[in-house]
Enzyme design. Structure first.
Site, PDB file in Angstrom:
ATOM      1  N   ASP A   8       0.828  -1.213   0.000  1.00  0.00           N
ATOM      2  CA  ASP A   8       0.000   0.000   0.000  1.00  0.00           C
ATOM      3  C   ASP A   8       0.860   1.261   0.000  1.00  0.00           C
ATOM      4  OD1 ASP A   8      -2.372   1.409  -0.011  1.00  0.00           O
ATOM      5  OD2 ASP A   8      -2.729   1.226   2.140  1.00  0.00           O
ATOM      6  N   ASN A  68     -11.057  -2.362  -5.370  1.00  0.00           N
ATOM      7  CA  ASN A  68     -10.301  -1.356  -6.132  1.00  0.00           C
ATOM      8  C   ASN A  68     -10.971  -0.939  -7.445  1.00  0.00           C
ATOM      9  OD1 ASN A  68      -7.093  -2.641  -4.978  1.00  0.00           O
ATOM     10  ND2 ASN A  68      -8.200  -0.853  -4.241  1.00  0.00           N
TER      11      ASN A  68
END
Ligand code: IPE
Ligand code: IPE
Ligand code: MG
Length: 241
Positions: free
Chosen positions: A19, A67
């Site tokens: 991330d 996502n």
């Protein structure tokens, strides 16, 4: 799968929530995709470092079922990046003994991407030095739901007795049926959440949350995190003297 306390030994299976690519790019005044390109380059370095640390399995979270909520430009840029990267790295991965596999719902991915995924899985299927698993369109809940659907079909077809269903039965239907459970889950970028990653499999994983943004995560930092893992005592619910 393994449930014996193993303090002071390195992790066999490491899973990473990569991330911070977007923030890394934005802090440089660049578009988010610039960060994703930088992030993908890190994967190679980290995978290469695995054998030195006794890490046999590396699983990386590349794209979650959530996502898709991002802009169309970011999503399509990522999909193109995955396809190009798989194609450009195939030769090196094969030569370096890396076996590549994917988890997640691939039916929702574009046909061209699916084809290169199938190709690299086949190409590297005899490799055994490092097992790299890429979670692409992966969500832990989605995986359990799909596994349950397949299991229910087997029950309905009379192939499985419902009374016999236990943890190991369900695990056989998960995308990760070929993987041991992760010993260590690392998340970069300072967020302390799991974002739907390997929910079932991480029941007894150790977690390490580091502030570094993924494109800055070096092999030296990876080594430090692995060292820290070696000092943890894993009890698996038992009591140690
Ligand atoms: C992780 O980086 C990569 C993917 C989710 C594809 P992010 O894109 O989430 O980066 P941040 O969290 O916005 O910085
Ligand atoms: C998790 O990161 C997914 C991947 C690294 C692929 P996100 O950036 O999507 O997670 P949230 O939105 O911060 O929970
Ligand atoms: Mg993020």
């Amino acid at each position: 799968m393994s449930s014996q306390p193993t303090p002071r030994s390195g992790p066999h299976h490491v899973a990473v929530i990569m991330d911070g690519n977007g923030r890394w790019a934005q802090s440089r005044g660049q578009p988010r995709l610039f960060g994703h390109h930088a992030g993908v380059r890190r994967v190679k370095e980290i995978v290469r470092a695995c054998p030195d640390h006794g890490v046999k399995y590396m699983t990386v979270f590349a794209f979650s079922t959530e996502n898709w909520k991002r802009t169309q430009a970011e999503v399509s840029g990522l999909m193109k990046l995955f396809r190009r990267y798989i194609q450009s790295e195939a030769r090196d991965l094969l030569a370096e003994g890396v076996r590549v596999r994917f988890i997640g719902d691939r039916l929702k991915l574009d046909a061209k991407l699916r084809r290169v995924m199938d190709e690299i899985e086949l190409l590297t299927s005899r490799n055994d030095r490092v097992h790299l698993t890429v979670a692409l369109n992966y969500g832990g809940r989605d995986e359990v739901a799909r596994a349950t659907q397949r299991l229910a079909r087997e029950v309905a077809a009379g192939n499985i007795d419902p009374e016999s269903v236990d943890e190991t039965t369900l695990a056989r239907f998960l995308d990760t049926c070929f993987l041991p459970d992760p010993d260590l889950v690392i998340r970069t970028s300072g967020e302390a959440r799991i974002s739907n990653f390997l929910l079932w499999q991480s029941a007894y994983a150790e977690y390490e949350f580091v502030d570094t943004l993924w494109p800055d995560f070096t092999t030296a930092e990876f080594a430090r995190v692995l060292e820290g893992f070696g000092t943890r005592e894993r009890r698996f619910g038992a009591v140690t003297a």
